[in-house]
Motif scaffolding. Structure first.
Motif, short mmCIF file in Angstrom:
data_model
loop_
_atom_site.label_atom_id
_atom_site.label_comp_id
_atom_site.label_asym_id
_atom_site.label_seq_id
_atom_site.Cartn_x
_atom_site.Cartn_y
_atom_site.Cartn_z
N ARG A 42 10.67 -72.33 97.50
CA ARG A 42 11.04 -71.10 98.31
C ARG A 42 12.29 -70.79 98.35
NH1 ARG A 42 6.43 -70.68 96.78
NH2 ARG A 42 4.53 -70.91 97.98
N PRO A 43 12.87 -70.09 97.46
CA PRO A 43 14.45 -69.79 97.35
C PRO A 43 14.87 -68.94 98.51
CG PRO A 43 13.50 -68.80 95.65
CD PRO A 43 12.29 -69.43 96.31
N GLY B 135 29.93 -85.46 89.30
CA GLY B 135 29.94 -85.70 87.42
C GLY B 135 28.45 -85.90 87.18
N VAL B 136 27.45 -85.26 87.90
CA VAL B 136 26.18 -85.43 87.50
C VAL B 136 25.34 -84.16 87.37
CG1 VAL B 136 26.05 -87.44 88.46
CG2 VAL B 136 25.24 -85.58 89.85
N ARG B 137 24.22 -84.07 86.96
CA ARG B 137 23.26 -82.93 86.69
C ARG B 137 21.97 -83.29 87.08
NH1 ARG B 137 27.73 -81.50 85.76
NH2 ARG B 137 28.73 -80.01 84.38
N SER B 138 21.02 -82.39 87.20
CA SER B 138 19.92 -82.59 87.74
C SER B 138 18.85 -81.74 87.09
CB SER B 138 19.69 -82.58 89.38
OG SER B 138 20.11 -81.10 89.67
N SER B 139 17.45 -81.88 87.55
CA SER B 139 16.48 -80.95 87.03
C SER B 139 16.02 -80.13 88.18
CB SER B 139 15.12 -82.04 86.68
OG SER B 139 15.47 -82.86 85.83
N PHE B 140 15.86 -78.82 88.06
CA PHE B 140 15.31 -77.95 88.73
C PHE B 140 13.90 -77.12 88.19
CE2 PHE B 140 19.65 -77.53 89.97
CZ PHE B 140 19.70 -77.41 91.22
N TYR B 141 12.88 -77.47 88.87
CA TYR B 141 11.56 -77.02 88.66
C TYR B 141 11.39 -75.59 89.30
CZ TYR B 141 11.41 -81.94 86.95
OH TYR B 141 11.85 -82.94 86.40
N PHE B 142 11.11 -74.63 88.50
CA PHE B 142 10.70 -73.40 88.99
C PHE B 142 9.35 -72.90 89.07
CE2 PHE B 142 15.17 -73.36 88.12
CZ PHE B 142 15.91 -72.23 89.28
N LEU B 143 9.00 -72.26 90.17
CA LEU B 143 7.58 -72.02 90.48
C LEU B 143 7.08 -70.56 90.03
CD1 LEU B 143 4.89 -73.00 91.77
CD2 LEU B 143 5.78 -72.02 93.88
N ASP B 144 6.03 -70.50 89.28
CA ASP B 144 5.62 -69.14 88.84
C ASP B 144 4.15 -69.09 89.51
OD1 ASP B 144 5.44 -66.59 87.80
OD2 ASP B 144 5.11 -67.34 85.72
N GLU B 145 4.10 -68.74 90.69
CA GLU B 145 2.74 -68.69 91.62
C GLU B 145 2.07 -67.32 91.31
OE1 GLU B 145 0.04 -70.68 93.54
OE2 GLU B 145 1.91 -71.48 93.75
N PRO B 146 1.05 -67.24 90.76
CA PRO B 146 0.44 -66.02 90.49
C PRO B 146 0.17 -65.26 91.91
CG PRO B 146 -1.25 -67.74 90.36
CD PRO B 146 0.01 -68.35 90.41
N SER B 147 0.06 -63.90 91.75
CA SER B 147 -0.49 -63.33 93.11
C SER B 147 -1.81 -63.38 93.50
CB SER B 147 0.13 -61.54 92.72
OG SER B 147 -0.75 -60.93 93.87
N LEU B 148 -1.93 -63.64 94.77
CA LEU B 148 -3.42 -63.83 95.26
C LEU B 148 -3.89 -62.67 95.18
CD1 LEU B 148 -5.11 -65.83 96.86
CD2 LEU B 148 -4.33 -65.06 99.30
N LEU B 149 -3.40 -61.47 95.39
CA LEU B 149 -4.27 -60.26 95.08
C LEU B 149 -4.63 -59.83 93.67
CD1 LEU B 149 -1.89 -58.02 97.31
CD2 LEU B 149 -3.89 -59.06 97.86
N PRO C 199 15.65 -77.49 97.36
CA PRO C 199 17.13 -76.85 97.49
C PRO C 199 17.27 -76.52 99.14
CG PRO C 199 16.08 -76.04 95.54
CD PRO C 199 15.11 -77.11 96.22
N ARG C 200 16.24 -76.12 99.89
CA ARG C 200 16.43 -75.44 101.15
C ARG C 200 17.39 -76.79 101.84
NH1 ARG C 200 10.95 -76.17 100.62
NH2 ARG C 200 9.88 -77.32 102.08
N TYR C 201 16.80 -78.09 101.65
CA TYR C 201 17.40 -79.20 102.52
C TYR C 201 18.86 -79.38 102.33
CZ TYR C 201 12.78 -80.39 104.30
OH TYR C 201 11.48 -80.30 104.96
N PHE C 202 19.40 -78.80 101.54
CA PHE C 202 20.81 -78.66 101.50
C PHE C 202 21.59 -77.67 102.48
CE2 PHE C 202 19.60 -80.55 97.42
CZ PHE C 202 20.72 -81.52 97.20
N ASN C 203 20.84 -76.95 103.45
CA ASN C 203 21.39 -76.18 104.23
C ASN C 203 21.43 -77.11 105.44
OD1 ASN C 203 21.70 -74.24 106.50
ND2 ASN C 203 19.71 -73.65 106.33
#
Length: 296
Positions: free
Chosen positions: A14-15, A58-72, A241-245
């Motif tokens: 949830r971005p 000096g590092v990189r990481s993996s970001f996994y993106f969600l493509d949730e279909p519309s419930l409607l 990501p939200r836990y970096f807030n």
């Protein structure tokens, strides 16, 4: 090079903070949560800060993106009347929106991995998995190597489906309430070929709250790191990501930094799952210690 590895991952569930503000306002700090709802402030968009922090280290990481279909569009009548499904629906985001396209492409250009966060029902639906993979790749402009299932949800044939649609790895096995090396110290090949499974060692929400007791949270992290180093383990961690807030989730950003710094100081290999896969596992003939054909 050390055989001890720390793989860094972020599930982009949830971005945008939307309906969550109302829920949290009933529990604590109502003024803060209502302000985030009524203003243009978006405390869950932490990507620039994560990139800056990791670049500094000096590092990189993996970001996994969600493509949730519309419930409607896809839900049955039963699904439509299930409140838990509406929570997922209201939190959806569009990976083809300008803001998400820019983010995904910028991460990719900067050396971060972009992977797939298979939607909640996709674990049993090869067509849905293929659609989500194809849509993310159309944004990226090239193929992806792997990802992790939303809510860590796996079905009897999920890995088989992953392999069939062309994914090279999955990073789903794990828990949101427990942490450790319950699936062993090394990734494994469930089919004895180039498809590899990377168990999740630690999700941040399973730890003691570092905002309440940072020392207790760090003690558990350090214990896992010591165990990983002693066993030449591949340790995979997940920080949403939200836990970096820091306003909403104090202590988690600091904890993540300390985790990475500790591993780097010990000479560990630290980075995204895809880079580790390419460096050590892509060759199907590789016999890297501990990576064996097995059943989960």
């Amino acid at each position: 090079m050390s055989d001890f590895a720390l793989l860094l991952t972020h599930d982009v569930d949830r971005p945008y903070k939307t309906y969550q503000s109302l829920f949290y306002a009933t529990r604590e700090r109502p003024a803060y949560h209502l302000r985030t709802l009524l203003s243009r402030e978006n405390p869950y968009w932490q990507f620039e800060d994560i990139v800056e922090l990791e670049r500094e280290l000096g590092v990189r990481s993996s970001f996994y993106f969600l493509d949730e279909p519309s419930l409607l569009r896809t839900g049955s009548l039963t699904d439509l009347f299930d409140p838990s499904n509406w929570v997922e629906h209201f939190g959806r985001y569009d990976i083809t929106s300008d803001e998400l396209v820019d983010l995904i492409q910028d991460l990719d250009d900067g050396g971060w991995e972009v992977g797939m966060h298979g939607s909640f029902r996709s674990c049993d639906d090869i067509d849905r998995l293929y659609t989500e993979k194809r849509e993310l790749e159309s944004v990226l402009g090239h193929e992806i190597l792997g990802g992790r299932q939303h809510h860590l949800k796996l079905g009897d044939r999920t890995w088989e489906f992953h392999r069939e649609i062309g994914l090279k790895y999955d990073a789903s096995p794990g828990s949101s309430t427990e942490f450790g090396f319950s699936h062993g110290y090394q990734p494994f090949r469930p089919f004895g070929d180039e498809f590899v499974v990377f168990p999740l060692t630690l999700m941040e929400v399973a730890l003691p709250d570092p905002g309440v007791s940072f020392d207790a949270a760090w003690s558990e992290c350090e214990r896992l790191l010591v165990e990983a180093e002693a066993n030449d383990a591949v340790m995979t961690v997940l920080w949403h990501p939200r836990y970096f807030n820091e306003d909403e989730f104090p202590g988690y950003r600091r904890l993540y930094r300390r985790l990475v710094e500790w591993a780097l100081e010990r000479g560990a290999w630290v980075g995204p799952v895809a880079d580790y896969y390419r460096a050590f596992l892509e060759d199907a003939e590789s016999t890297h210690d501990g990576v064996v054909a097995t059943e989960w």
